[in-house]
Motif scaffolding. Structure first.
Motif, short mmCIF file in Angstrom:
data_model
loop_
_atom_site.label_atom_id
_atom_site.label_comp_id
_atom_site.label_asym_id
_atom_site.label_seq_id
_atom_site.Cartn_x
_atom_site.Cartn_y
_atom_site.Cartn_z
N ARG A 266 0.83 -1.21 0.00
CA ARG A 266 0.00 0.00 0.00
C ARG A 266 0.86 1.26 0.00
NH1 ARG A 266 -4.74 -1.55 4.45
NH2 ARG A 266 -5.81 -3.10 3.12
N LYS A 267 1.94 1.20 0.73
CA LYS A 267 2.84 2.34 0.75
C LYS A 267 3.44 2.59 -0.64
CE LYS A 267 6.91 4.16 3.14
NZ LYS A 267 7.95 3.90 4.17
N ALA A 268 3.85 1.48 -1.30
CA ALA A 268 4.39 1.63 -2.66
C ALA A 268 3.33 2.16 -3.62
CB ALA A 268 4.92 0.27 -3.14
N GLU A 269 2.10 1.65 -3.43
CA GLU A 269 1.03 2.16 -4.30
C GLU A 269 0.76 3.63 -4.03
OE1 GLU A 269 -2.30 -0.32 -3.69
OE2 GLU A 269 -1.50 -2.03 -4.84
N ARG B 299 1.17 9.07 -5.68
CA ARG B 299 1.63 10.43 -5.46
C ARG B 299 2.58 10.87 -6.57
NH1 ARG B 299 1.70 8.96 0.14
NH2 ARG B 299 3.92 8.38 -0.02
N ALA B 300 3.47 9.95 -6.98
CA ALA B 300 4.38 10.30 -8.09
C ALA B 300 3.60 10.56 -9.37
CB ALA B 300 5.39 9.17 -8.29
N LYS B 301 2.59 9.70 -9.62
CA LYS B 301 1.77 9.92 -10.81
C LYS B 301 0.99 11.23 -10.72
CE LYS B 301 -1.78 7.71 -13.65
NZ LYS B 301 -2.69 6.55 -13.78
N ALA B 302 0.48 11.51 -9.50
CA ALA B 302 -0.25 12.77 -9.32
C ALA B 302 0.67 13.96 -9.54
CB ALA B 302 -0.88 12.82 -7.93
N ARG B 303 1.91 13.86 -8.98
CA ARG B 303 2.87 14.95 -9.21
C ARG B 303 3.18 15.10 -10.69
NH1 ARG B 303 5.39 12.75 -4.60
NH2 ARG B 303 6.92 11.67 -5.94
N LYS B 304 3.37 13.96 -11.37
CA LYS B 304 3.66 14.01 -12.81
C LYS B 304 2.49 14.60 -13.60
CE LYS B 304 5.21 11.04 -16.60
NZ LYS B 304 5.57 9.64 -16.99
N ASP B 305 1.27 14.17 -13.20
CA ASP B 305 0.09 14.72 -13.88
C ASP B 305 -0.05 16.21 -13.62
OD1 ASP B 305 -0.40 12.20 -14.81
OD2 ASP B 305 -1.93 11.72 -13.30
N ARG B 306 0.18 16.63 -12.37
CA ARG B 306 0.11 18.06 -12.07
C ARG B 306 1.16 18.83 -12.86
NH1 ARG B 306 -0.52 16.42 -6.67
NH2 ARG B 306 1.68 16.90 -6.26
N ARG B 307 2.38 18.26 -12.91
CA ARG B 307 3.42 18.94 -13.68
C ARG B 307 3.06 18.99 -15.16
NH1 ARG B 307 7.09 15.79 -12.40
NH2 ARG B 307 7.70 16.83 -10.46
#
Length: 483
Positions: A80-83, A88-96
């Motif tokens: 769950r932590k990895a997910e 979060r990484a995907k969200a950051r990438k999408d936001r960027r």
């Protein structure tokens, strides 16, 4: 190795097999109890050992289940932590990516350094219009005025930018954007001018109106450069087409129609429209210019050859009197005596005034002009020639001057033989030029039933289209082609 006898069993019993052993009978009751007690104790020990072994197995199983549950819980937590980290990484990438896309989209319409100008212009325009509307008594509907005016301007500006990006027609959208922006600025300035008509109020009204147009002016400059970038043309090329649309609107419309119908680019279509209208390719002198230059040359030659007579004067104006230098006249020679049998020859008389002619070193010399008797000249014909005057094509020499030995027709005009020779020469030259043009079209692989055209042949020969069509028909008939 044990050996067995092959003797036949007696009464069903093998004699080699030992007899059945019988348990020894207890000797007494006490021994029996001890034997039973030992047996029970042995069974109890076996039961306890089995129970202990079972408990041990249970404990190991529970410990294994607990360890597996703990490991599963840890692994689930790690998963769950990895997910969560991945999300979060995907969200950051999408936001960027969204931020970059928004920056790119905004930069298409307006560079980042121009956004403060746009924001200030919008804030000033909206607050100014809303305040002016509230001062005029519109109460709660006052905020709707900037929404209508500035909102329409922003909407039309966005539609114009999208049309330019997608290479669709955008001119009417650009005009609508400017119209709504001017209306918004007028409403903004008029509202503040009605609110305060003093000098400070006029200044404030002009400032609010200019602030409403500042963002649109900057946006128009950006769209102009973007339009050049999207279309793949330079600013000089766009300015050139603007000048062409202003100076030759009809030719530009024809070029667009040719480009739409044939699929050519606008430059080639405009060159074709120009050639059809002017009879020459762009950059080459047209028929109108050639005729104008020839008329100018003819008039210049007439001006240089002018003898001073006007339309209503029949005599040459007298030249200005030139005072010659005093030159002593040469003494007259005394005539020699003539014999009586020789007829007397009277010398020609001289004019009473000597004629001054230019001499060496810029001096004037007096020249005695003799007076000769008049000779009869050829009389003018009573009636003109009945034959029409021959008109020579462009670039051909006129008829040569008649020689004394050439036969003359009635009325003192030249005979038709020389004129016929000139006509034959012109026809031969045109026929040769027509053959050369048809040969060139055949070498280029063109369809001779369509190329060259009558107009092209007329331009090539320098004659009328009807005459050029006759020559073209004759040349094509030599090749067995009929039109």
């Amino acid at each position: 190795m044990t050996t067995y006898s092959t003797e036949t069993p007696v009464n069903g019993h093998d004699p080699n097999e030992p007899p059945f052993a019988k348990a020894p009978l207890p000797s007494s009751r006490g021994q029996e109890r001890r034997a039973n007690l030992q047996a029970r104790r042995a069974e109890d020990r076996a039961d306890r050992r089995e129970e202990a072994e079972e408990k041990r197995r249970d404990r190991e199983h529970k410990r294994r289940l607990k360890t597996e549950a703990k490991n599963a819980k840890v692994s689930l937590a790690l998963q769950r932590k990895a997910e969560r980290q991945k999300m979060r990484a995907k969200a950051r990438k999408d936001r960027r990516a969204r931020l970059d896309a928004m920056v790119v989209r905004l930069s298409h319409h307006m560079p980042l350094w121009g956004l403060p100008v746009v924001l200030v212009s919008l804030v000033v325009g909206w607050t100014g219009q809303a305040g002016a509307a509230a001062h005029l008594g519109m109460s709660w509907t006052a905020p709707g005025v900037p929404v209508l005016t500035e909102g329409m301007t922003l909407t039309f500006a966005g539609l114009t930018g999208q049309a330019i990006e997608q290479k669709r027609p955008y001119r009417w959208l650009m005009r609508a954007t400017w119209t709504t922006a001017v209306v918004a600025a007028s409403i903004n300035g008029a509202g503040h001018l009605i609110e305060d008509s003093s000098a400070a109020g006029i200044y404030r009204a002009c400032a609010y109106a200019g602030a409403s147009l500042a963002a649109l002016i900057l946006w128009w400059v950006v769209m102009r450069s973007k339009r050049a970038a999207v279309s793949g043309r330079t600013a000089e090329d766009i300015a050139r087409w603007k000048r062409l649309r202003r100076r030759h609107p009809i030719l530009v419309r024809r070029a667009r129609r040719i480009a739409d119908n044939t699929g050519l680019d606008l430059d080639a279509a405009y060159a074709k429209a120009w050639e059809r209208a002017n009879g020459a390719a762009p950059g080459e002198p047209s028929i109108r210019e050639i005729r104008a230059s020839r008329r100018a040359s003819f008039r210049r030659a007439q001006a240089l050859a002018w003898d001073g007579r006007t339309r209503f004067s029949r005599t040459v104006p007298a030249p200005a009197a030139v005072v010659p230098t005093a030159v002593e006249p040469e003494p007259e020679t005394v005539p020699e005596p003539v014999a009586e049998d020789v007829p007397e020859v009277i010398p020609a008389p001289y004019l009473p005034v000597a004629l001054a002619v230019p001499g060496p070193d810029g001096q004037w010399i007096a020249h005695r002009v003799p007076v000769h008797p008049l000779t009869a000249s050829r009389g003018l014909a009573d009636t003109g020639s009945e034959t029409a005057t021959t008109r020579f094509p462009q670039g051909q020499e006129p008829l040569p001057a008649p020689s004394p030995d050439a036969p003359e027709a009635e009325g003192g005009t030249q005979s038709d033989e020389a004129q016929e020779q000139v006509r034959e020469k012109v026809a031969d030259d045109r026929l040769a030029k027509a053959r050369a043009l048809v040969d060139a079209a055949a070498e280029e692989g063109k369809n001779l039933k369509r190329h060259p055209s009558n107009r092209q042949m007329a331009r090539h020969l320098g004659c009328r289209p009807g005459t050029a069509r006759e020559f073209l028909t004759a040349v094509l008939a030599e090749r067995g082609i009929t039109r």
